[in-house]
Scaffold this motif. Structure first.
Motif, PDB file in Angstrom:
ATOM      1  N   PHE A   6       1.019  -1.249   0.102  1.00  0.00           N
ATOM      2  CA  PHE A   6       0.158  -0.293   0.030  1.00  0.00           C
ATOM      3  C   PHE A   6       0.878   1.220   0.346  1.00  0.00           C
ATOM      4  O   PHE A   6       1.669   1.362   0.934  1.00  0.00           O
ATOM      5  N   GLU A   7       0.788   2.051  -1.048  1.00  0.00           N
ATOM      6  CA  GLU A   7       1.733   3.194  -1.098  1.00  0.00           C
ATOM      7  C   GLU A   7       0.935   4.369  -0.348  1.00  0.00           C
ATOM      8  O   GLU A   7      -0.221   4.784  -0.541  1.00  0.00           O
ATOM      9  N   LEU A   8       1.397   5.129   0.554  1.00  0.00           N
ATOM     10  CA  LEU A   8       0.700   5.975   1.468  1.00  0.00           C
ATOM     11  C   LEU A   8       1.349   7.463   0.839  1.00  0.00           C
ATOM     12  O   LEU A   8       2.440   7.726   0.548  1.00  0.00           O
ATOM     13  N   ASN A   9       0.087   8.163   0.284  1.00  0.00           N
ATOM     14  CA  ASN A   9       0.523   9.241  -0.563  1.00  0.00           C
ATOM     15  C   ASN A   9      -0.719  10.280  -0.426  1.00  0.00           C
ATOM     16  O   ASN A   9      -1.576  10.026   0.473  1.00  0.00           O
ATOM     17  N   GLU A  10      -0.918  11.190  -0.926  1.00  0.00           N
ATOM     18  CA  GLU A  10      -1.852  12.186  -0.729  1.00  0.00           C
ATOM     19  C   GLU A  10      -3.249  11.530  -1.412  1.00  0.00           C
ATOM     20  O   GLU A  10      -4.517  11.858  -0.578  1.00  0.00           O
ATOM     21  N   GLN A  11      -3.187  10.835  -2.237  1.00  0.00           N
ATOM     22  CA  GLN A  11      -4.685  10.219  -2.811  1.00  0.00           C
ATOM     23  C   GLN A  11      -5.002   9.115  -1.801  1.00  0.00           C
ATOM     24  O   GLN A  11      -6.135   8.603  -1.887  1.00  0.00           O
ATOM     25  N   THR A  12      -4.041   8.457  -0.975  1.00  0.00           N
ATOM     26  CA  THR A  12      -4.579   7.183  -0.333  1.00  0.00           C
ATOM     27  C   THR A  12      -4.672   7.839   1.118  1.00  0.00           C
ATOM     28  O   THR A  12      -5.235   6.775   2.031  1.00  0.00           O
ATOM     29  N   MET A  13      -4.078   8.902   1.550  1.00  0.00           N
ATOM     30  CA  MET A  13      -4.247   9.402   2.921  1.00  0.00           C
ATOM     31  C   MET A  13      -5.666   9.253   3.460  1.00  0.00           C
ATOM     32  O   MET A  13      -6.232   9.152   4.744  1.00  0.00           O
ATOM     33  N   HIS A  14      -6.769   9.807   2.524  1.00  0.00           N
ATOM     34  CA  HIS A  14      -8.018   9.767   2.946  1.00  0.00           C
ATOM     35  C   HIS A  14      -8.529   8.310   3.278  1.00  0.00           C
ATOM     36  O   HIS A  14      -9.401   8.406   4.236  1.00  0.00           O
ATOM     37  N   ILE A  15      -8.071   7.351   2.849  1.00  0.00           N
ATOM     38  CA  ILE A  15      -8.506   6.126   3.309  1.00  0.00           C
ATOM     39  C   ILE A  15      -8.057   5.669   4.678  1.00  0.00           C
ATOM     40  O   ILE A  15      -8.424   5.168   5.351  1.00  0.00           O
ATOM     41  N   VAL A  16      -6.606   6.120   4.955  1.00  0.00           N
ATOM     42  CA  VAL A  16      -6.223   5.934   5.985  1.00  0.00           C
ATOM     43  C   VAL A  16      -6.890   6.566   7.249  1.00  0.00           C
ATOM     44  O   VAL A  16      -7.098   6.242   8.317  1.00  0.00           O
ATOM     45  N   GLU A  17      -7.153   7.973   7.098  1.00  0.00           N
ATOM     46  CA  GLU A  17      -8.116   8.834   7.839  1.00  0.00           C
ATOM     47  C   GLU A  17      -9.426   8.301   8.265  1.00  0.00           C
ATOM     48  O   GLU A  17      -9.929   8.264   9.228  1.00  0.00           O
ATOM     49  N   GLU A  18     -10.081   7.656   7.036  1.00  0.00           N
ATOM     50  CA  GLU A  18     -11.161   6.966   7.292  1.00  0.00           C
ATOM     51  C   GLU A  18     -11.266   5.615   8.154  1.00  0.00           C
ATOM     52  O   GLU A  18     -12.018   5.533   9.060  1.00  0.00           O
ATOM     53  N   PHE A  28      -1.636   5.081  14.676  1.00  0.00           N
ATOM     54  CA  PHE A  28      -0.840   5.801  14.209  1.00  0.00           C
ATOM     55  C   PHE A  28       0.191   5.270  13.135  1.00  0.00           C
ATOM     56  O   PHE A  28       0.548   4.157  13.323  1.00  0.00           O
ATOM     57  N   ILE A  29       0.761   6.161  12.456  1.00  0.00           N
ATOM     58  CA  ILE A  29       1.737   5.688  11.356  1.00  0.00           C
ATOM     59  C   ILE A  29       3.002   6.773  11.335  1.00  0.00           C
ATOM     60  O   ILE A  29       2.724   7.783  11.538  1.00  0.00           O
ATOM     61  N   TYR A  30       4.143   6.270  11.382  1.00  0.00           N
ATOM     62  CA  TYR A  30       5.204   7.121  11.339  1.00  0.00           C
ATOM     63  C   TYR A  30       6.425   6.423  10.701  1.00  0.00           C
ATOM     64  O   TYR A  30       6.411   5.248  10.279  1.00  0.00           O
ATOM     65  N   ASN A  42      -4.724   9.044  14.793  1.00  0.00           N
ATOM     66  CA  ASN A  42      -6.071   9.142  15.037  1.00  0.00           C
ATOM     67  C   ASN A  42      -6.708   9.828  16.217  1.00  0.00           C
ATOM     68  O   ASN A  42      -5.689  10.143  16.974  1.00  0.00           O
ATOM     69  N   HIS A  43      -7.816  10.346  16.441  1.00  0.00           N
ATOM     70  CA  HIS A  43      -8.178  11.215  17.237  1.00  0.00           C
ATOM     71  C   HIS A  43      -8.014  10.468  18.812  1.00  0.00           C
ATOM     72  O   HIS A  43      -7.957  10.954  19.616  1.00  0.00           O
ATOM     73  N   VAL A  44      -8.184   9.043  18.683  1.00  0.00           N
ATOM     74  CA  VAL A  44      -8.265   8.305  19.960  1.00  0.00           C
ATOM     75  C   VAL A  44      -6.931   8.526  20.548  1.00  0.00           C
ATOM     76  O   VAL A  44      -6.473   8.470  21.559  1.00  0.00           O
ATOM     77  N   VAL A  45      -5.789   8.705  19.446  1.00  0.00           N
ATOM     78  CA  VAL A  45      -4.215   8.906  19.914  1.00  0.00           C
ATOM     79  C   VAL A  45      -4.270   9.969  20.690  1.00  0.00           C
ATOM     80  O   VAL A  45      -3.662  10.064  21.805  1.00  0.00           O
ATOM     81  N   LEU A  46      -4.746  10.933  20.135  1.00  0.00           N
ATOM     82  CA  LEU A  46      -4.652  12.632  20.857  1.00  0.00           C
ATOM     83  C   LEU A  46      -5.606  12.389  22.239  1.00  0.00           C
ATOM     84  O   LEU A  46      -4.963  12.892  23.272  1.00  0.00           O
ATOM     85  N   ASN A  47      -6.465  11.713  22.138  1.00  0.00           N
ATOM     86  CA  ASN A  47      -7.146  11.514  23.569  1.00  0.00           C
ATOM     87  C   ASN A  47      -6.406  10.886  24.406  1.00  0.00           C
ATOM     88  O   ASN A  47      -6.380  11.220  25.691  1.00  0.00           O
TER      89      ASN A  47
END
Length: 104
Positions: A6-18, A28-30, A42-47
């Protein structure tokens, strides 16, 4: 795993966010190279870290994996991750570590 399946890029980032929006836990991804900059949390990490906004989380952690781990645990966690990733083709690891929340 990214780049191979899976290539992580601008086009696929919305899939990761969903996906991250619907996960019941922190996700999270780093980048493992360089300063281990986060690419997504994701928001759970922030919480978990006691942050209400991404800006608060970035200020607390520097938006790096190292910044997410309790300073006393980082060397051991980093070595464990390297060992696990080196032992499998999927580059997946599992670690537990202490953190320092925004509220201390």
């Amino acid at each position: 795993m990214f780049g191979k399946h899976f290539e992580l890029n601008e086009q696929t980032m919305h899939i990761v966010e969903e996906i991250g929006r619907h996960m019941p836990g922190g996700f999270f991804i780093y980048q493992t190279a360089g300063n281990e900059e986060l690419l997504y949390a994701n928001h759970v990490v922030l919480n978990i870290y006691g942050c209400e906004t991404l800006d608060e989380f970035k200020a607390l952690t520097g938006y790096t994996f190292k910044g997410m781990v309790h300073p006393e645990d980082y060397a051991e966690i980093s070595a464990s991750i390297a060992e696990q990733i080196g032992g499998n083709d999927d580059h997946i690891d599992y670690v537990e570590y202490r953190i320092v929340r925004r509220d201390g």
